[in-house]
Design a protein around this motif. Structure first.
Motif, mmCIF file in Angstrom:
data_model
loop_
_atom_site.group_PDB
_atom_site.id
_atom_site.type_symbol
_atom_site.label_atom_id
_atom_site.label_comp_id
_atom_site.label_asym_id
_atom_site.label_seq_id
_atom_site.Cartn_x
_atom_site.Cartn_y
_atom_site.Cartn_z
ATOM 1 N N GLN A 168 0.839 -1.184 0.000
ATOM 2 C CA GLN A 168 0.000 0.000 0.000
ATOM 3 C C GLN A 168 0.882 1.245 0.000
ATOM 4 O OE1 GLN A 168 -3.431 0.204 -0.206
ATOM 5 N NE2 GLN A 168 -3.200 -1.979 -0.649
ATOM 6 N N PRO A 169 0.515 2.266 -0.749
ATOM 7 C CA PRO A 169 1.323 3.482 -0.763
ATOM 8 C C PRO A 169 1.373 4.138 0.614
ATOM 9 C CG PRO A 169 -0.784 3.842 -1.869
ATOM 10 C CD PRO A 169 -0.672 2.376 -1.620
ATOM 11 N N ASP A 170 2.504 4.742 0.935
ATOM 12 C CA ASP A 170 2.708 5.387 2.225
ATOM 13 C C ASP A 170 2.667 6.900 2.060
ATOM 14 O OD1 ASP A 170 3.364 6.098 4.769
ATOM 15 O OD2 ASP A 170 5.482 5.537 4.623
ATOM 16 N N PHE A 171 1.515 7.490 2.379
ATOM 17 C CA PHE A 171 1.348 8.933 2.248
ATOM 18 C C PHE A 171 1.193 9.626 3.603
ATOM 19 C CE2 PHE A 171 -0.783 7.625 -1.929
ATOM 20 C CZ PHE A 171 0.393 7.773 -2.654
ATOM 21 N N ALA A 172 1.392 8.902 4.686
ATOM 22 C CA ALA A 172 1.164 9.452 6.024
ATOM 23 C C ALA A 172 2.035 10.681 6.265
ATOM 24 C CB ALA A 172 1.466 8.385 7.076
ATOM 25 N N GLY A 173 1.401 11.753 6.751
ATOM 26 C CA GLY A 173 2.116 12.980 7.070
ATOM 27 C C GLY A 173 2.473 13.829 5.871
ATOM 28 N N LYS A 174 2.034 13.411 4.680
ATOM 29 C CA LYS A 174 2.383 14.151 3.464
ATOM 30 C C LYS A 174 1.138 14.537 2.673
ATOM 31 C CE LYS A 174 6.924 11.934 3.117
ATOM 32 N NZ LYS A 174 6.819 11.107 4.316
ATOM 33 N N GLU A 175 0.020 14.650 3.375
ATOM 34 C CA GLU A 175 -1.257 14.949 2.709
ATOM 35 C C GLU A 175 -1.230 16.293 1.979
ATOM 36 O OE1 GLU A 175 -1.798 11.972 5.860
ATOM 37 O OE2 GLU A 175 -0.893 13.977 5.838
ATOM 38 N N GLN A 199 6.430 20.289 5.138
ATOM 39 C CA GLN A 199 6.362 18.984 4.472
ATOM 40 C C GLN A 199 7.232 18.958 3.215
ATOM 41 O OE1 GLN A 199 2.478 17.314 3.748
ATOM 42 N NE2 GLN A 199 1.721 17.845 5.778
ATOM 43 N N THR A 200 7.336 20.090 2.534
ATOM 44 C CA THR A 200 8.179 20.178 1.336
ATOM 45 C C THR A 200 9.637 19.956 1.705
ATOM 46 O OG1 THR A 200 6.628 21.758 0.342
ATOM 47 C CG2 THR A 200 8.851 21.658 -0.598
ATOM 48 N N ALA A 201 10.073 20.616 2.772
ATOM 49 C CA ALA A 201 11.461 20.492 3.202
ATOM 50 C C ALA A 201 11.775 19.061 3.642
ATOM 51 C CB ALA A 201 11.736 21.475 4.339
ATOM 52 N N VAL A 202 10.861 18.446 4.384
ATOM 53 C CA VAL A 202 11.074 17.073 4.860
ATOM 54 C C VAL A 202 11.160 16.103 3.688
ATOM 55 C CG1 VAL A 202 10.021 15.170 6.144
ATOM 56 C CG2 VAL A 202 10.022 17.472 7.119
ATOM 57 N N MET A 203 10.255 16.250 2.722
ATOM 58 C CA MET A 203 10.237 15.351 1.567
ATOM 59 C C MET A 203 11.501 15.518 0.730
ATOM 60 S SD MET A 203 8.311 13.007 0.266
ATOM 61 C CE MET A 203 8.681 11.948 -1.113
ATOM 62 N N ALA A 204 11.959 16.762 0.566
ATOM 63 C CA ALA A 204 13.182 16.998 -0.202
ATOM 64 C C ALA A 204 14.373 16.314 0.465
ATOM 65 C CB ALA A 204 13.428 18.504 -0.332
ATOM 66 N N GLU A 205 14.417 16.375 1.790
ATOM 67 C CA GLU A 205 15.513 15.720 2.510
ATOM 68 C C GLU A 205 15.439 14.209 2.351
ATOM 69 O OE1 GLU A 205 17.492 15.656 6.993
ATOM 70 O OE2 GLU A 205 16.003 17.177 6.457
ATOM 71 N N GLU A 206 14.226 13.656 2.405
ATOM 72 C CA GLU A 206 14.046 12.210 2.214
ATOM 73 C C GLU A 206 14.578 11.755 0.865
ATOM 74 O OE1 GLU A 206 10.261 10.328 2.729
ATOM 75 O OE2 GLU A 206 9.815 11.480 4.540
ATOM 76 N N LEU A 207 14.363 12.584 -0.152
ATOM 77 C CA LEU A 207 14.741 12.224 -1.517
ATOM 78 C C LEU A 207 16.121 12.734 -1.900
ATOM 79 C CD1 LEU A 207 11.318 12.912 -3.295
ATOM 80 C CD2 LEU A 207 12.242 10.708 -2.582
ATOM 81 N N ASN A 208 16.824 13.318 -0.919
ATOM 82 C CA ASN A 208 18.168 13.849 -1.148
ATOM 83 C C ASN A 208 18.173 14.918 -2.248
ATOM 84 O OD1 ASN A 208 20.924 13.997 -0.529
ATOM 85 N ND2 ASN A 208 21.461 12.620 -2.222
ATOM 86 N N MET A 209 17.186 15.791 -2.175
ATOM 87 C CA MET A 209 17.085 16.909 -3.120
ATOM 88 C C MET A 209 17.305 18.227 -2.389
ATOM 89 S SD MET A 209 13.783 15.947 -5.442
ATOM 90 C CE MET A 209 13.764 14.539 -6.523
ATOM 91 N N ASN A 210 17.784 19.204 -3.099
ATOM 92 C CA ASN A 210 17.935 20.544 -2.547
ATOM 93 C C ASN A 210 16.586 21.246 -2.601
ATOM 94 O OD1 ASN A 210 18.343 23.592 -2.966
ATOM 95 N ND2 ASN A 210 20.319 22.929 -2.156
ATOM 96 N N VAL A 211 16.045 21.619 -1.446
ATOM 97 C CA VAL A 211 14.679 22.142 -1.392
ATOM 98 C C VAL A 211 14.551 23.478 -2.126
ATOM 99 C CG1 VAL A 211 14.942 23.356 0.820
ATOM 100 C CG2 VAL A 211 12.691 22.488 0.128
ATOM 101 N N THR A 212 15.589 24.292 -2.117
ATOM 102 C CA THR A 212 15.539 25.572 -2.840
ATOM 103 C C THR A 212 15.456 25.330 -4.343
ATOM 104 O OG1 THR A 212 16.790 26.711 -1.111
ATOM 105 C CG2 THR A 212 16.724 27.752 -3.275
ATOM 106 N N THR A 213 16.225 24.356 -4.831
ATOM 107 C CA THR A 213 16.179 24.009 -6.255
ATOM 108 C C THR A 213 14.778 23.542 -6.641
ATOM 109 O OG1 THR A 213 18.492 23.348 -6.157
ATOM 110 C CG2 THR A 213 17.245 22.622 -8.067
ATOM 111 N N CYS A 214 14.152 22.757 -5.759
ATOM 112 C CA CYS A 214 12.789 22.284 -6.025
ATOM 113 C C CYS A 214 11.800 23.443 -6.074
ATOM 114 C CB CYS A 214 12.363 21.287 -4.952
ATOM 115 S SG CYS A 214 13.323 19.763 -4.945
ATOM 116 N N ALA A 215 11.963 24.397 -5.154
ATOM 117 C CA ALA A 215 11.067 25.552 -5.120
ATOM 118 C C ALA A 215 11.254 26.438 -6.348
ATOM 119 C CB ALA A 215 11.308 26.359 -3.846
ATOM 120 N N LEU A 216 12.477 26.541 -6.826
ATOM 121 C CA LEU A 216 12.766 27.383 -7.993
ATOM 122 C C LEU A 216 12.293 26.760 -9.297
ATOM 123 C CD1 LEU A 216 16.414 28.579 -7.241
ATOM 124 C CD2 LEU A 216 14.384 30.020 -7.323
ATOM 125 N N ASN A 217 12.366 25.419 -9.399
ATOM 126 C CA ASN A 217 12.192 24.775 -10.693
ATOM 127 C C ASN A 217 11.061 23.760 -10.773
ATOM 128 O OD1 ASN A 217 14.556 26.132 -11.600
ATOM 129 N ND2 ASN A 217 15.808 24.594 -10.567
#
Length: 355
Positions: A195-202, A265-283
């Motif tokens: 089952q997909p795990d979406f808890a805390g990321k609604e 939640q954006t910052a937490v998810m970016a860290e989970e995926l090893n992404m730079n959160v600022t880059t995600c916000a910009l692009n």
């Protein structure tokens, strides 16, 4: 129960999906039921029109996008374009290309989302078309709106010393897409037994699957007597949209990393995926927030406005467009948002942003 679309036919399907639609706007004189809709606008209003084409496999993946949510989003992204011109959406037409794998019930779900969006935003469905498709589902929506004569806001009006503002927060829709893609891959690898795990990321899912147009921000600006000098909605990423404004206004800009609004939640998810959160916000794109510039004289008004963040200022064109990082470094802004017509990594909305 599954009802084949062929049992209704093209016109029968249109009648079935649009049954009971009532017109709300005075400018909608006659809607569905004839060769064309009839609209009538007063002389002190200018007409705005936008259109959006969504292709299955390019713009959406029905593996994880419910049809009702897709219908809602398809309508709202058009409303957002009208609000970004400082206008009010009034009517839409809806055209669908449908393959044989879809049933009448599927189209009912899609239209339920479209009708819900129209009800929420006070927009009339006044026409459209359906046809068969060999490539899955295609959705084309045209939205018509209006704005007080002389009050339309374009991308080319930003002036040196103007302040740069954004509404809401950025990057959440992109993180929602990454989450959906991750869980889709996990289910595929497990043979569909997990089952997909979406808890805390609604919040991330909501931003991706059911975005809202920022009608409230346009209304607050009007109430405060603030007329943006340039404005557009953020569909392809903040950096891409800001470069559009700067290019068309013949100016440069400076935005500050520490002021870019992010949700937890954006910052937490970016860290989970090893992404730079600022880059995600910009692009990342698909936030459908408003990016706008205002004269520096309106600083106090926008600084106190709920849901609006000052992120930088407009400069001379020769200074270029740059991001100032938290440690004071300056980096050139580049348009790295989603481009469906480009081959390579930028072509996919599910591409990872490298850290």
């Amino acid at each position: 129960m599954r009802t084949e679309i062929s049992t209704l036919g093209e016109f029968g399907l249109i009648r079935h999906l649009t049954e009971g639609i009532e017109l709300k706007n005075e400018s909608s004189r006659y809607g569905i039921g004839d060769d064309a809709a009839v609209l009538s606008y007063p002389a002190d209003r200018e007409i705005l029109m936008t259109t959006d084409l969504l292709m299955e496999g390019v713009h959406f993946d029905l593996t994880y996008v419910p049809l009702k949510h897709l219908g809602y989003k398809s309508a709202v992204v058009n409303f957002s374009d009208i609000y970004a011109m400082n206008g009010t959406p009034r009517q839409i037409t809806v055209s669908l290309g449908v393959s044989k794998r879809f049933s009448v019930e599927d189209m009912e779900a899609l239209y339920a989302g479209i009708r819900l969006a129209c009800e929420d935003y006070g927009v009339d469905i006044v026409g459209g078309d359906t046809t068969s498709s060999y490539t899955g589902l295609t959705i084309s929506i045209t939205c018509i709106g209006d704005v007080e004569r002389g009050k339309a806001v374009y991308r080319n009006g930003a002036q040196e010393t103007d302040l740069i503002c954004v509404s809401g927060d950025l990057g959440a829709a992109y993180m929602g897409l990454q989450l959906l893609e991750r869980e889709k891959l996990a289910m595929k690898d497990a043979g569909g037994d997990v089952q997909p795990d979406f808890a805390g990321k609604e919040y991330l899912l909501e931003r991706q699957l059911k975005p809202e147009a920022r009608r409230d921000i346009v209304e607050r600006l009007r109430q405060a007597g603030v007329q943006p000098t340039a404005m557009m909605d953020i569909s392809d990423g903040l950096s891409s949209e800001l470069l559009h404004i700067c290019t068309q206004s013949h100016v440069g800009c400076r935005i500050y990393e520490e002021h870019i609004p992010l949700d937890y939640q954006t910052a937490v998810m970016a860290e989970e995926l090893n992404m730079n959160v600022t880059t995600c916000a910009l692009n990342g794109g698909e936030d459908y927030e408003l990016l706008f510039t205002v004269p520096i004289a309106d600083h106090e008004k926008v600084a106190e406005m709920e849901g609006v963040k000052l992120i930088g200022h407009i400069t001379k064109a020769e200074l270029g467009c740059a991001l100032i990082t938290r440690d004071g470094q300056e980096f050139e802004l580049k348009a790295q948002g989603w481009n469906p017509l480009k081959e390579g990594p930028e072509a996919s909305p599910s591409t990872s942003v490298e850290k």
